[in-house]
Design a protein around this motif. Structure first.
Motif, PDB file in Angstrom:
ATOM      1  N   GLY A  99       0.650  -0.780  -0.631  1.00 37.25           N
ATOM      2  CA  GLY A  99      -0.302   0.072   0.114  1.00 37.25           C
ATOM      3  C   GLY A  99       0.645   1.047   0.174  1.00 37.25           C
ATOM      4  N   THR A 100       0.059   2.212  -0.923  1.00 31.08           N
ATOM      5  CA  THR A 100       0.656   3.700  -0.561  1.00 31.08           C
ATOM      6  C   THR A 100       0.320   4.379  -0.299  1.00 31.08           C
ATOM      7  OG1 THR A 100       2.411   3.155  -2.495  1.00 31.08           O
ATOM      8  CG2 THR A 100       2.248   5.416  -2.083  1.00 31.08           C
ATOM      9  N   GLY A 101       0.898   5.511   0.527  1.00 26.49           N
ATOM     10  CA  GLY A 101       0.190   6.473   1.435  1.00 26.49           C
ATOM     11  C   GLY A 101       0.824   8.173   0.349  1.00 26.49           C
ATOM     12  N   VAL A 102      -0.417   9.086   0.372  1.00 29.49           N
ATOM     13  CA  VAL A 102      -0.097   9.889  -0.024  1.00 29.49           C
ATOM     14  C   VAL A 102      -0.447  11.074  -0.120  1.00 29.49           C
ATOM     15  CG1 VAL A 102       0.495  11.270  -2.141  1.00 29.49           C
ATOM     16  CG2 VAL A 102       0.507   9.135  -3.110  1.00 29.49           C
ATOM     17  N   ALA A 103       0.423  12.210   1.270  1.00 22.66           N
ATOM     18  CA  ALA A 103      -0.151  13.478   1.930  1.00 22.66           C
ATOM     19  C   ALA A 103       0.531  14.168   2.258  1.00 22.66           C
ATOM     20  CB  ALA A 103      -1.397  12.877   3.521  1.00 22.66           C
ATOM     21  N   LYS A 104       0.107  15.638   2.361  1.00 19.14           N
ATOM     22  CA  LYS A 104       1.157  16.242   3.997  1.00 19.14           C
ATOM     23  C   LYS A 104       1.011  16.215   3.973  1.00 19.14           C
ATOM     24  CE  LYS A 104       1.347  20.229   0.112  1.00 19.14           C
ATOM     25  NZ  LYS A 104       1.690  20.013  -0.526  1.00 19.14           N
ATOM     26  N   SER A 105       0.256  15.513   5.417  1.00 23.27           N
ATOM     27  CA  SER A 105       0.521  15.153   7.104  1.00 23.27           C
ATOM     28  C   SER A 105       1.297  13.636   6.880  1.00 23.27           C
ATOM     29  CB  SER A 105      -0.376  14.993   7.820  1.00 23.27           C
ATOM     30  OG  SER A 105      -0.593  13.899   9.027  1.00 23.27           O
ATOM     31  N   LEU A 106       2.604  13.699   7.762  1.00 20.28           N
ATOM     32  CA  LEU A 106       3.669  11.950   7.324  1.00 20.28           C
ATOM     33  C   LEU A 106       2.610  11.276   8.444  1.00 20.28           C
ATOM     34  CD1 LEU A 106       5.677  10.338   6.621  1.00 20.28           C
ATOM     35  CD2 LEU A 106       6.663  11.206   9.217  1.00 20.28           C
ATOM     36  N   ALA A 107       0.978  11.635   9.399  1.00 22.02           N
ATOM     37  CA  ALA A 107       0.916  10.916   9.599  1.00 22.02           C
ATOM     38  C   ALA A 107      -0.117  10.666   9.384  1.00 22.02           C
ATOM     39  CB  ALA A 107      -0.020  11.255  11.299  1.00 22.02           C
ATOM     40  N   ASP A 108      -1.051  10.620   8.129  1.00 21.97           N
ATOM     41  CA  ASP A 108      -2.028  10.619   7.231  1.00 21.97           C
ATOM     42  C   ASP A 108      -0.764   9.993   6.082  1.00 21.97           C
ATOM     43  OD1 ASP A 108      -4.251  12.178   8.632  1.00 21.97           O
ATOM     44  OD2 ASP A 108      -3.722  13.867   7.034  1.00 21.97           O
ATOM     45  N   ALA A 109       0.130   9.830   5.578  1.00 24.95           N
ATOM     46  CA  ALA A 109       0.484   9.494   5.014  1.00 24.95           C
ATOM     47  C   ALA A 109       0.600   7.832   5.774  1.00 24.95           C
ATOM     48  CB  ALA A 109       1.981   9.591   4.327  1.00 24.95           C
ATOM     49  N   HIS A 110       1.225   6.855   6.564  1.00 16.88           N
ATOM     50  CA  HIS A 110       1.385   6.349   7.139  1.00 16.88           C
ATOM     51  C   HIS A 110       0.344   5.635   7.610  1.00 16.88           C
ATOM     52  CE1 HIS A 110       5.062   5.943   8.107  1.00 16.88           C
ATOM     53  NE2 HIS A 110       5.069   7.547   8.283  1.00 16.88           N
ATOM     54  N   GLU A 111      -0.755   6.027   7.643  1.00 18.69           N
ATOM     55  CA  GLU A 111      -1.666   5.744   7.815  1.00 18.69           C
ATOM     56  C   GLU A 111      -2.563   5.471   6.693  1.00 18.69           C
ATOM     57  OE1 GLU A 111      -7.050   6.861   9.165  1.00 18.69           O
ATOM     58  OE2 GLU A 111      -5.071   8.739   9.219  1.00 18.69           O
ATOM     59  N   GLY A 112      -2.677   5.692   5.640  1.00 15.64           N
ATOM     60  CA  GLY A 112      -3.222   5.776   4.593  1.00 15.64           C
ATOM     61  C   GLY A 112      -2.950   4.192   3.763  1.00 15.64           C
ATOM     62  N   ALA A 113      -1.323   4.122   4.020  1.00 15.63           N
ATOM     63  CA  ALA A 113      -0.029   3.265   3.774  1.00 15.63           C
ATOM     64  C   ALA A 113       0.107   1.446   4.295  1.00 15.63           C
ATOM     65  CB  ALA A 113       1.146   3.745   3.610  1.00 15.63           C
ATOM     66  N   ALA A 114      -0.515   2.319   5.185  1.00 18.91           N
ATOM     67  CA  ALA A 114      -0.982   0.992   5.974  1.00 18.91           C
ATOM     68  C   ALA A 114      -2.085   0.334   5.533  1.00 18.91           C
ATOM     69  CB  ALA A 114      -0.755   0.842   7.863  1.00 18.91           C
ATOM     70  N   LYS A 115      -3.035   0.705   6.035  1.00 19.33           N
ATOM     71  CA  LYS A 115      -4.700   0.330   5.683  1.00 19.33           C
ATOM     72  C   LYS A 115      -5.070   0.004   4.024  1.00 19.33           C
ATOM     73  CE  LYS A 115      -7.466   3.811   8.724  1.00 19.33           C
ATOM     74  NZ  LYS A 115      -8.198   4.660   8.540  1.00 19.33           N
ATOM     75  N   GLU A 116      -4.363  -0.242   3.749  1.00 19.95           N
ATOM     76  CA  GLU A 116      -4.281   0.244   1.922  1.00 19.95           C
ATOM     77  C   GLU A 116      -3.510  -1.535   1.650  1.00 19.95           C
ATOM     78  OE1 GLU A 116      -1.948   1.699  -2.663  1.00 19.95           O
ATOM     79  OE2 GLU A 116      -3.751   2.960  -2.033  1.00 19.95           O
ATOM     80  N   ALA A 117      -2.041  -1.573   2.412  1.00 16.59           N
ATOM     81  CA  ALA A 117      -0.986  -2.376   2.375  1.00 16.59           C
ATOM     82  C   ALA A 117      -1.938  -3.941   3.197  1.00 16.59           C
ATOM     83  CB  ALA A 117      -0.097  -3.163   2.839  1.00 16.59           C
ATOM     84  N   VAL A 118      -2.984  -3.653   4.117  1.00 15.60           N
ATOM     85  CA  VAL A 118      -3.664  -4.515   4.494  1.00 15.60           C
ATOM     86  C   VAL A 118      -4.848  -5.599   3.577  1.00 15.60           C
ATOM     87  CG1 VAL A 118      -5.214  -5.201   6.760  1.00 15.60           C
ATOM     88  CG2 VAL A 118      -3.269  -4.326   7.215  1.00 15.60           C
ATOM     89  N   THR A 119      -5.493  -4.147   3.316  1.00 14.84           N
ATOM     90  CA  THR A 119      -6.829  -4.925   2.478  1.00 14.84           C
ATOM     91  C   THR A 119      -6.106  -5.241   1.476  1.00 14.84           C
ATOM     92  OG1 THR A 119      -7.660  -2.520   3.126  1.00 14.84           O
ATOM     93  CG2 THR A 119      -7.931  -3.488   0.978  1.00 14.84           C
ATOM     94  N   ASP A 120      -4.804  -5.345   0.484  1.00 16.08           N
ATOM     95  CA  ASP A 120      -5.022  -5.600  -0.392  1.00 16.08           C
ATOM     96  C   ASP A 120      -4.049  -6.778  -0.330  1.00 16.08           C
ATOM     97  OD1 ASP A 120      -3.727  -5.674  -2.906  1.00 16.08           O
ATOM     98  OD2 ASP A 120      -1.324  -5.558  -2.698  1.00 16.08           O
ATOM     99  N   ALA A 121      -3.734  -7.230   0.971  1.00 19.68           N
ATOM    100  CA  ALA A 121      -3.832  -8.013   1.640  1.00 19.68           C
ATOM    101  C   ALA A 121      -4.550  -9.529   1.777  1.00 19.68           C
ATOM    102  CB  ALA A 121      -2.069  -8.992   2.566  1.00 19.68           C
ATOM    103  N   ILE A 122      -5.653  -9.103   2.178  1.00 19.96           N
ATOM    104  CA  ILE A 122      -6.888  -9.370   2.846  1.00 19.96           C
ATOM    105  C   ILE A 122      -7.713 -10.094   0.898  1.00 19.96           C
ATOM    106  CG2 ILE A 122      -9.241  -9.653   2.938  1.00 19.96           C
ATOM    107  CD1 ILE A 122      -8.518  -7.492   5.288  1.00 19.96           C
ATOM    108  N   LYS A 123      -7.782  -9.099  -0.319  1.00 19.81           N
ATOM    109  CA  LYS A 123      -8.085  -9.702  -0.930  1.00 19.81           C
ATOM    110  C   LYS A 123      -7.256 -10.594  -2.008  1.00 19.81           C
ATOM    111  CE  LYS A 123      -8.481  -6.003  -3.970  1.00 19.81           C
ATOM    112  NZ  LYS A 123      -8.542  -4.190  -4.132  1.00 19.81           N
ATOM    113  N   ARG A 124      -6.065 -10.271  -1.672  1.00 21.00           N
ATOM    114  CA  ARG A 124      -5.329 -11.063  -2.606  1.00 21.00           C
ATOM    115  C   ARG A 124      -5.322 -12.396  -1.778  1.00 21.00           C
ATOM    116  NH1 ARG A 124      -1.583 -10.065  -6.011  1.00 21.00           N
ATOM    117  NH2 ARG A 124       0.100 -11.776  -5.326  1.00 21.00           N
ATOM    118  N   CYS A 125      -5.948 -13.243  -0.868  1.00 21.74           N
ATOM    119  CA  CYS A 125      -5.721 -14.197  -0.255  1.00 21.74           C
ATOM    120  C   CYS A 125      -7.025 -14.564  -0.567  1.00 21.74           C
ATOM    121  CB  CYS A 125      -5.673 -13.900   1.572  1.00 21.74           C
ATOM    122  SG  CYS A 125      -4.193 -13.583   2.446  1.00 21.74           S
TER     123      CYS A 125
END
Length: 247
Positions: A99-125
């Motif tokens: 997952g990739t997170g893009v944001a002005k805020s570093l915290a928002d970028a981390h949040e977006g990337a982490a959530k997207e990575a988990v969702t992507d892994a669930i979908k691949r399972c």
């Protein structure tokens, strides 16, 4: 392993209305959304008869892009467990997602990337269970772009074509704007968001905020984040405060 009703659902062709399409580079990618996968799992296996656990969640990279936005990438390893009617473990699958997170805020970028990575892994399972979870989308010999997407693309293209010189100079159309103002009196620099306009999106002014409108917004979230917009989960909109003194 699975009963007759479950096998019937799993072997059906994937409904084209569930297929979404987004651009990555010069390629159109077909996919089904994370919430769709979860809804399908509930439908096939039953509420409470499946679960998932996160084995790993690691940051892969972090950098600043040309717009000085934080770009963070995460890798997740997820395992799903499917239980039978006796609530004993029947099947488990494990896969990796990014997952990739893009944001002005570093915290928002981390949040977006982490959530997207988990969702992507669930979908691949879940793709190991076949068409209903999007496995057929990996077949490069098939054309998965549905007619609804093509209609949206054509509509967005027509909306972007200038009908006269004035419209060509002022590319953003704002039919939903609540204030009675002309576009050439907008309190923000419209050309700053040309990249969003090129994706078929519009910018609406509302009570001191800029609101992103348009079709299939979710698949264009990275571009929206890159322009400094934030997502409001309650209203399901992307917003940004109008900067004072903006041209």
């Amino acid at each position: 392993m699975f009963d007759k009703n479950q096998l019937t659902i799993l072997t059906q062709e994937l409904d084209s209305n569930r297929i979404k399409t987004r651009e990555k580079g010069n390629i159109n990618l077909s996919y089904i959304e994370g919430f769709d996968v979860i809804d399908t799992a509930n439908k096939v296996f039953g509420f409470g008869n499946w679960s998932y656990s996160i084995s790993k969640l690691d940051q892969v990279s972090q950098e600043l892009n040309q717009n000085q936005n934080n770009v963070v990438c995460y890798k997740a390893v997820v395992q799903i467990q499917i239980h039978n009617t006796n609530h004993t473990l029947d099947v488990n699958r494990q896969d990796v997602g990014f997952g990739t997170g893009v944001a002005k805020s570093l915290a928002d970028a981390h949040e977006g990337a982490a959530k997207e990575a988990v969702t992507d892994a669930i979908k691949r399972c879940f793709r190991s269970f076949g068409n209903q979870f999007g496995n057929s989308l990996y077949d490069k010999t098939k054309n998965h772009q549905n007619s609804a997407y093509q209609q949206n693309q054509n509509q967005n293209y027509n909306q972007r074509q200038p009908q006269n010189n004035q419209q060509q100079q002022q590319p953003y159309q704002n039919p939903n704007q609540t204030r009675n103002t002309q576009q050439n009196n907008s309190s923000f620099n419209q050309y700053e968001y040309q990249s969003l306009f090129n994706l078929g999106l519009n910018i609406v002014e509302n009570n001191g905020f800029l609101i992103v409108t348009g079709d299939d917004i979710f698949s264009k979230k990275d571009s929206i984040k890159a322009c400094g917009f934030r997502f409001d989960s309650k209203s399901k909109t992307w917003y940004k405060a109008i900067e004072q003194g903006a041209a």
